[in-house]
Design a protein around this motif. Sequence first.
Motif, PDB file in Angstrom:
ATOM      1  N   TYR A   1     -10.222   8.048  -8.463  1.00  0.00           N
ATOM      2  CA  TYR A   1     -10.839   6.729  -8.562  1.00  0.00           C
ATOM      3  C   TYR A   1      -9.799   5.640  -8.824  1.00  0.00           C
TER       4      TYR A   1
ATOM      5  N   SER B   1       2.064   1.842  -3.402  1.00  0.00           N
ATOM      6  CA  SER B   1       0.936   2.230  -4.259  1.00  0.00           C
ATOM      7  C   SER B   1       0.600   3.700  -4.071  1.00  0.00           C
TER       8      SER B   1
ATOM      9  N   PRO C   1       0.811  -1.229   0.000  1.00  0.00           N
ATOM     10  CA  PRO C   1       0.000   0.000   0.000  1.00  0.00           C
ATOM     11  C   PRO C   1       0.840   1.274   0.000  1.00  0.00           C
TER      12      PRO C   1
ATOM     13  N   VAL D   1      -7.594   5.127  -5.625  1.00  0.00           N
ATOM     14  CA  VAL D   1      -8.250   4.348  -4.570  1.00  0.00           C
ATOM     15  C   VAL D   1      -8.272   2.868  -4.937  1.00  0.00           C
ATOM     16  N   ALA D   2      -8.606   2.550  -6.185  1.00  0.00           N
ATOM     17  CA  ALA D   2      -8.664   1.153  -6.626  1.00  0.00           C
ATOM     18  C   ALA D   2      -7.286   0.493  -6.537  1.00  0.00           C
TER      19      ALA D   2
ATOM     20  N   TRP E   1      -0.293  -6.753  -9.775  1.00  0.00           N
ATOM     21  CA  TRP E   1      -0.050  -5.410  -9.218  1.00  0.00           C
ATOM     22  C   TRP E   1       1.226  -4.809  -9.788  1.00  0.00           C
TER      23      TRP E   1
ATOM     24  N   VAL F   1      -4.660   1.364  -4.653  1.00  0.00           N
ATOM     25  CA  VAL F   1      -4.221   1.223  -3.257  1.00  0.00           C
ATOM     26  C   VAL F   1      -4.994   0.119  -2.548  1.00  0.00           C
ATOM     27  N   LEU F   2      -6.310   0.056  -2.776  1.00  0.00           N
ATOM     28  CA  LEU F   2      -7.116  -0.991  -2.146  1.00  0.00           C
ATOM     29  C   LEU F   2      -6.680  -2.377  -2.615  1.00  0.00           C
ATOM     30  N   TYR F   3      -6.425  -2.517  -3.897  1.00  0.00           N
ATOM     31  CA  TYR F   3      -5.980  -3.815  -4.425  1.00  0.00           C
ATOM     32  C   TYR F   3      -4.668  -4.244  -3.768  1.00  0.00           C
ATOM     33  N   SER F   4      -3.723  -3.310  -3.658  1.00  0.00           N
ATOM     34  CA  SER F   4      -2.448  -3.644  -3.027  1.00  0.00           C
ATOM     35  C   SER F   4      -2.639  -4.003  -1.550  1.00  0.00           C
ATOM     36  N   GLY F   5      -3.565  -3.299  -0.882  1.00  0.00           N
ATOM     37  CA  GLY F   5      -3.843  -3.608   0.517  1.00  0.00           C
ATOM     38  C   GLY F   5      -4.409  -5.009   0.693  1.00  0.00           C
ATOM     39  N   LEU F   6      -5.279  -5.423  -0.225  1.00  0.00           N
ATOM     40  CA  LEU F   6      -5.841  -6.773  -0.156  1.00  0.00           C
ATOM     41  C   LEU F   6      -4.770  -7.830  -0.363  1.00  0.00           C
TER      42      LEU F   6
END
Length: 294
Positions: free
Chosen positions: A237, A225, A222, A240-241, A272, A243-248
């Motif tokens: 947009y 990202s 994250p 956010v997508a 990623w 960063v969220l993907y990397s966090g998951l």
Amino acid sequence: MGALDFGRAISKSLFTLYLFTHNDILTTIIPTTLFALVSAPLYSPYRCVHVVWWIWLHLLHFNVANQVIDPAEDGRNKASRPIPAGYISLRDAVYLRWSLVPICLVSSAFYSIQVLSASLAITLLTLWYNEFKAHSHWFSKNLMTGLGYACFQAGATLIAGRDMSRLEPNVLLAVLLSIAMFATTLQAQDFKDQEGDRSIGRRTLPIAHPSPARVSMFIGLPMWSICLTQVWRMDAYCSVAFVLYSGLIGLRFMVCKTTQADRLSCQLYSLWFSVAHLLPGYWRYFHEARIHIS
């Protein structure tokens, strides 16, 4: 030898070369090709063939050099590789390893001195990584791999662009970011190989520091990202997508710890990583073009 036997021998040889590199299509060939095509930018569609060929040839050189070092370990943990699978003998693989050195250098010299320099750097880093055992400790392994990856990117981008003798400032920035990003997240590829690495005494980060290694993915992906979205000025947009993907993915490395789970996490990480390599192109087409228009 009849024509049919000759055809079979050629097919087997080509398939053997493919086996040396097929596991790195997602982790090296696709991300590096995307990086070169969007960063250069691509001078002509014909150059795309040259880019893929140059990347694959140097990847073949590195992988053959890596796989002749300890074929016994591959026999225990990666039996589908060409040497343990019996597609090529160890002696022939060693001949191939050293014959690829002049092939890579000469083919690179046809493009420019700068591409030749990238090829020479890959050759020296390959020697250091394998024969001088930089791969045996996580710090030198990550550092050498990050530097080698940057050489792949630089050479491929030079070939893709209009001027094969120089890289634009934004490309240099992207390469430097890539070195740091890859060197600090490469352990994503090591989690799934812990059993084999442990059997030969290789101290990758997941083996030397298992808990911190997983935390580094949870925090590092994250953070990188967020950094990349700021550097390449992504819109809200997309940011956010991304960063969220990397966090998951980072969370998955923390929670899912089986070998099979780590293998899937590594594939998600590769996606990623590929997207991250497209971001210089995002900046070029959405911001640089706007600057020129205004």
